[in-house]
Design an enzyme around this catalytic site. Sequence first.
Site, PDB file in Angstrom:
ATOM      1  N   ALA A   1       0.815  -1.221   0.000  1.00 26.74           N
ATOM      2  CA  ALA A   1       0.000   0.000   0.000  1.00 26.74           C
ATOM      3  C   ALA A   1       0.847   1.268   0.000  1.00 26.74           C
ATOM      4  CB  ALA A   1      -0.919  -0.009   1.217  1.00 26.74           C
ATOM      5  N   LYS A   2       2.141   1.157   0.367  1.00 26.92           N
ATOM      6  CA  LYS A   2       3.064   2.302   0.357  1.00 26.92           C
ATOM      7  C   LYS A   2       2.468   3.510   1.078  1.00 26.92           C
ATOM      8  CE  LYS A   2       5.818   0.298  -3.020  1.00 26.92           C
ATOM      9  NZ  LYS A   2       5.131  -0.958  -3.346  1.00 26.92           N
ATOM     10  N   ARG A   3       1.919   3.307   2.270  1.00 27.84           N
ATOM     11  CA  ARG A   3       1.302   4.388   3.016  1.00 27.84           C
ATOM     12  C   ARG A   3       2.323   5.174   3.842  1.00 27.84           C
ATOM     13  NH1 ARG A   3      -2.379   2.678  -0.107  1.00 27.84           N
ATOM     14  NH2 ARG A   3      -4.541   2.495   0.543  1.00 27.84           N
TER      15      ARG A   3
END
Lengths: 269, 269
Positions: A95-97
Amino acid sequence: MTLEQLTNEIHKKKSFLCIGLDVDLDKIPPHLLEKEDPIFEFSKAIIDATHDLCVAYKPNTAFFEAYGVKGWQALQKTINYLNENYPNHFTIADAKRGDIGNTSTRYAKAFFEDLEFDSVTIAPYMGKDSVEPFLQFDNKYAILLALTSNQGAFDFQTKQVDGVPLYQQVLQTASQYDNSDRLMYVVGATKAEFLTDIRKIIPNSFLLVPGVGAQGGSLEDVVKYGKSSNVGLLINSSRGIIYASSNEDFEKAARDKAQQLQFQMANLL
Amino acid sequence: MTLEQLTNEIHKKKSFLCIGLDVDLDKIPPHLLEKEDPIFEFSKAIIDATHDLCVAYKPNTAFFEAYGVKGWQALQKTINYLNENYPNHFTIADAKRGDIGNTSTRYAKAFFEDLEFDSVTIAPYMGKDSVEPFLQFDNKYAILLALTSNQGAFDFQTKQVDGVPLYQQVLQTASQYDNSDRLMYVVGATKAEFLTDIRKIIPNSFLLVPGVGAQGGSLEDVVKYGKSSNVGLLINSSRGIIYASSNEDFEKAARDKAQQLQFQMANLL
């Protein structure tokens, strides 16, 4: 899931393969499009066909979000299916949050509590208070971008900061964060030669390694330079496995590709 | 929405206020919890009470994702409500996305085509091929993290890279990307004194400025150091407005807080 359990699974299956679920309705076998939820049906079919050959699954949230509410429902069904049927697989929300503290806490709750993933990928740019909220959960892990597999990695990640490349600064700094034993790191297989330096900074952490297959990275090199005393690697392949065939034989074709990688991994362990 | 339209709205309303929708069910007025979709009902009420005082709304995706499928449905309803009833407001999905090219394309489609936002916030760490897919859409904008409002910004963003701080390197590099006229940048109000240097690199780009209010940034300083010849500022306030009261008078309380900021902005224009 504990890291000990994950390591045990790796030794039991002689595999450190992670299969990425980048579900694209333009690429899946056309006969699945007639199903009520083709995104989930494809994910389920790939999981059932490959589960004994891999230790982790990594749904890529972008591909689910692109289909809106239906996509998010399919993501929920996919993680529920994994947790109910294959509880010994490590699950990664790719998700690369990352955001300011109170917002990162929300993302952590979304992926760890609402969806019940074991881990989520996160970005380092906003620093300590954007990362630490993800490290507050027992047996849950944050996988921090360090050195990514794409060409754009050279824009900033390899630039010198205080005498070392930025990605090394990220590793050094993050490994001092509270609960950093719950951190893993993304290092692209296309940059395997950097792994020797990386292992000097984080000798034992798990690395999630994308870029073998479609992006051209070498499995042998990753293992040669990146394996820790405890393996410490999860090698991801997405498109190379899940789109091996777009016909009715897609499950067998995906299994064959996963089997090839698992066989190579068994030889390298 | 074009930048000219946005600038016209700013002059017409004498406001460059953006209201952040960080909807937290633990903080909204309790009587709304009885509604079928309290997340949307709260967002709708805040929008209706404040629309003539601001030029932009910024739903924070983390707060919606934390409620799973229901949250994503509420996000969809909120952006639909905005586009149908207030089409002259600029809409920002505060999502902090960014990934390798084919995945960034999926995120761009999710926010620009499926949800129909005008813009989305993105992270720079993965470089050019993670950013440019967001710049392929007419009258759609990517808002790149440059210098964020949180304490963690000092971990990496202000470190020297080739003789300039990383955030300046990000501005210099990104302003050379294809279609960089569709880029805006996040600069935290808590670091207003950095704005003079920032305006030397990107004199005309729009800046999204969080951190006024709950985080302690000064509106006067942001305008003094950051205003461009064409205004070029969107000042965000979230918690300071939307949670001004947690009682039945919450709409009036939110409006009063927005009015105070709009009044200050009119004086500063």
